[in-house]
Design a protein around this motif. Structure first.
Motif, PDB file in Angstrom:
ATOM      1  N   ARG A 172     -24.117 -33.054  -8.381  1.00 55.42           N
ATOM      2  CA  ARG A 172     -24.991 -32.218  -7.560  1.00 55.42           C
ATOM      3  C   ARG A 172     -25.157 -32.740  -6.129  1.00 55.42           C
ATOM      4  O   ARG A 172     -25.268 -31.945  -5.203  1.00 55.42           O
ATOM      5  N   LEU A 173     -25.221 -34.055  -5.968  1.00 59.22           N
ATOM      6  CA  LEU A 173     -25.540 -34.650  -4.672  1.00 59.22           C
ATOM      7  C   LEU A 173     -24.550 -35.748  -4.312  1.00 59.22           C
ATOM      8  O   LEU A 173     -23.960 -36.388  -5.192  1.00 59.22           O
ATOM      9  N   HIS A 178     -25.799 -31.589  -0.562  1.00 58.27           N
ATOM     10  CA  HIS A 178     -26.039 -30.846  -1.797  1.00 58.27           C
ATOM     11  C   HIS A 178     -24.818 -29.976  -2.086  1.00 58.27           C
ATOM     12  O   HIS A 178     -24.513 -29.039  -1.349  1.00 58.27           O
ATOM     13  N   ASP A 222     -30.831 -32.878  -8.928  1.00 60.24           N
ATOM     14  CA  ASP A 222     -30.699 -32.464  -7.534  1.00 60.24           C
ATOM     15  C   ASP A 222     -31.437 -33.415  -6.589  1.00 60.24           C
ATOM     16  O   ASP A 222     -31.494 -33.142  -5.389  1.00 60.24           O
ATOM     17  N   GLY A 236     -34.655 -34.098  -2.152  1.00 54.43           N
ATOM     18  CA  GLY A 236     -33.767 -33.080  -2.694  1.00 54.43           C
ATOM     19  C   GLY A 236     -33.961 -31.727  -2.031  1.00 54.43           C
ATOM     20  O   GLY A 236     -34.816 -31.556  -1.150  1.00 54.43           O
ATOM     21  N   ARG A 251     -38.473 -27.818 -10.038  1.00 50.41           N
ATOM     22  CA  ARG A 251     -37.258 -28.645  -9.977  1.00 50.41           C
ATOM     23  C   ARG A 251     -37.502 -30.079 -10.432  1.00 50.41           C
ATOM     24  O   ARG A 251     -36.627 -30.713 -11.028  1.00 50.41           O
TER      25      ARG A 251
END
Length: 656
Positions: free
Chosen positions: A85-86, A103, A188, A350, A378
């Motif tokens: 994701r990152l 991201h 995330d 994030g 999240r």
């Protein structure tokens, strides 16, 4: 799976250059100060922390002012953390700065990513650069480690994924700290665990702010209805959020001058701050409650603020603001870290995707609620608190693979006090040339005299080192270092006596003469200070062996101070004599072009001084908030200050 790897980043760099070899003996002066009368009107706990041991000296650090404005492409070592994701990119050689947080699912950079690495005079000790997420420890201002290497290693994270540990010894407050970064699988959010330890038998003042640069075309939101506004007029006052003086200040470009807004986050509320674009997308930062403060820094839309933005990057680059999080409500405060104790917290960075309607609407409650609900969805607060507890249980885990090496100062302190700091090994193998004389003093009780002529090395000023110097044989270099430690402790008379004793036998006079000249200046004796500076510069010119980096830095630093002292005493001929003996490469630097204009004005040649401005120069180490260029221009002519020289950060005529 999460991975950690070494890599390089190629970009135009104007690095920090050599350190100034002259110990910073003068008291700190800066823009972040609140006077006693103003403190009396503040909340009691805030006033107490503002008054609690503000930093008065940069010692034992040195000033980093050896950089320029010429950037060349260079490979900079990085450490990259990445999951599905990152992707986070860290610079271990520059304070562990996170320069990029990308991201992947949305294909967007979450930070303001500076396309250049341009040093400027914003850190407590000089060299600093803008962009990314930086870790500020020490005292009010950007950390002295902003452009310094830190230790880095691979460690196992609480969930078994690899974690990047950064650690160093902060020398202004004599405290070791660590920053652990990891990306939980499928997350995330970049998780950041921070711990600062006080291994000493005395309490220590502590300052910490995590600063995140984001594009300024954002709205900044935080769970607050009030903020403490601090501008460069140096007044701290409570203002409403978001509207102040009829303007919504949560949009960074809407103010004219640079300013800080320290948000009052009510107790019990989740700690967070976010910056979102016109579509409601952006970055959110949150933490456990120990990191209580939240702040927005804006450059403003005025000429000076825009000039600074260009100065820190390059024309045509988007502007930025900073969202920040700290241990106190404002950056004017220091908190107490008790003896043999520690403090720790967890942060997360994030993406946020919010409904643009409420986020950019007039209903401030609805805007905050929209972001807070998105954050909770999240990264639920309860799960985040649990993640902190799990991380804390692994904070002592020893590193498995060293990825980068910082300074040897921590190793020296561990050796001196036989400290046990699990999780952050300050290994004796990291001791370098700067630490070796002090290790010899620790081992033998004598400070070694140098084997070859050169500017003296760095000085340690802690009480334990001062005690060792006082009992060591009274050699000239020992007296030099002892005097600096005594000066730092406030015993100025004894410092002067130590330096005068050193002069009697010293083969190298200029370092001691310079210290005595500063003492004369601080005592108000301009004439004797000018004499000693002139003698010191004469001695240095006779002693210097070459035009290499070390001697050039020493000549420039001493010459700059000597010219200032001689002009203050009205001795323009002496100042001109110093100027003419500076190395050509030094006279071409922007700082010295400004000095040349000042010298010409003192000699009565306004036309020649104006010609220096017309020819153009750039003062690479211009201090944040400094007004020296504008002040000199106003003495030369009555015309408006040219835009290229306009770095004013407050309205004209403002006291401060």
């Amino acid at each position: 799976m999460t991975t950690i790897r070494r890599d390089v980043l190629t970009l135009p760099v104007a690095g920090p250059g050599p350190a100034n070899p002259l110990p910073p003996l003068r008291p700190l002066t800066g823009t972040h100060h609140v006077d006693e009368r103003e403190r009396a009107s503040l909340p009691r706990d805030m006033a107490r922390q503002i008054a609690y041991e503000p930093l008065r000296s940069l010692l034992p650090e040195r000033v980093r002012d050896g950089y320029g404005r010429s950037r060349t492409p260079r490979e900079v070592e990085t450490i990259v953390l990445e999951n599905e994701r990152l992707r986070a990119t860290v610079l271990p050689g520059f304070g562990g700065r996170v320069v990029s947080l990308f991201h992947k699912p949305s294909d967007r950079e979450l930070l303001y990513r500076n396309p250049v690495l341009q040093c400027a005079d914003f850190a407590l000790n000089g060299a600093w650069f803008s962009g990314g997420i930086e870790w500020n420890i020490g005292a009010t201002g950007h950390s002295t480690l902003a452009c310094a290497p830190v230790h880095a290693a691979r460690v196992a994270a609480p969930d078994g994924t690899p974690m990047l540990r950064l650690w160093e010894w902060e020398r202004l407050r004599d405290l070791p700290f660590q920053v652990d970064l990891w990306l939980p699988e499928g997350s995330d959010f970049l998780h950041v665990g921070v711990r600062v330890r006080n291994p000493h038998e005395r309490a220590a003042p502590l300052y910490w702010w995590s600063n995140t640069a984001v594009p300024e075309a954002r709205r900044v939101l935080a769970p607050a209805e009030e903020a403490w506004h601090f501008g460069y007029e140096r007044r701290l006052r409570r203002v409403p959020v978001p509207l102040h003086e009829g303007v919504d200040r949560t949009y960074p470009p809407r103010g004219e001058y640079p300013a800080d807004y320290f948000y009052e986050v009510p107790d019990g509320r989740r700690r967070w701050i976010a910056a979102v674009d016109e579509a409601g997308r952006g970055l959110v930062q949150t933490s456990t409650d120990v990191l209580r403060g939240r702040k927005l820094f804006v450059w403003g839309s005025g000429t000076g603020g825009r000039r600074w933005q260009e100065w820190l990057t390059e024309p045509g680059t988007e502007g930025y603001c900073e969202i920040q999080a700290g241990l106190a409500r404002t950056q004017l405060e220091h908190v107490r870290l008790d003896a043999e104790s520690e403090v720790s917290w967890l942060e997360a960075y994030g993406p946020i995707d919010a409904d643009a309607g409420p986020v950019h609407g007039d209903d401030w409650d609805a805007a905050r609620s929209e972001v807070e609900a998105g954050l909770e969805q999240r990264l639920p607060r309860g799960e985040f608190e649990t993640a902190y507890e799990h991380w804390l249980a692994s904070a002592d885990t020893e590193p498995t693979e060293v990825l980068a090496t910082g300074s040897g100062w921590g190793a020296l302190e561990v050796l001196r006090a036989d400290l046990k700091l699990p999780g952050t090994p300050f290994d004796e193998s990291t001791l370098g040339d700067a630490q070796r004389p002090w290790a010899e003093l620790l081992r033998s009780g004598s400070f070694p005299e140098p084997r070859r002529v050169g500017p003296p090395g760095e000085t340690l000023v802690g009480p334990h080192w001062r005690d060792m110097l006082e009992t060591a044989p009274a050699e000239p270099l020992t007296e030099y270092h002892l005097g600096i430690a005594q000066w730092h402790a406030g015993d100025r008379a004894q410092a002067v006596r130590s330096w005068e004793r050193g002069l009697e036998l010293a083969p190298s006079l200029w370092p001691l003469l310079r210290c005595l000249a500063v003492a004369d200046q601080e005592a108000g004796n301009r004439e004797r200070a000018a004499d000693r500076y002139a003698d010191a510069f004469d001695d240095l010119c006779q002693e210097r062996r070459d035009d290499g980096e070390t001697w050039t830095a020493a000549t420039a630093a001493l010459g700059r101070e000597a010219i200032g002292a001689l002009l203050a005493a009205g001795r323009t001929a002496g100042a001109r004599s110093v100027w003419e003996r500076l190395l050509p490469v030094t006279r071409e630097r922007g700082r010295f072009r400004l000095i040349e204009a000042r010298l010409l004005l003192a000699e009565g040649d306004k036309e020649a001084a104006r010609a220096v401005f017309d020819a153009g120069f750039e003062v690479a180490d211009l201090r944040e908030g400094a007004e020296a260029i504008g002040d000199l221009w106003s003495r030369i002519c009555a015309e408006p200050l040219p835009e290229r020289y306009d770095f004013r950060m407050r309205p004209p005529g403002t006291d401060g």
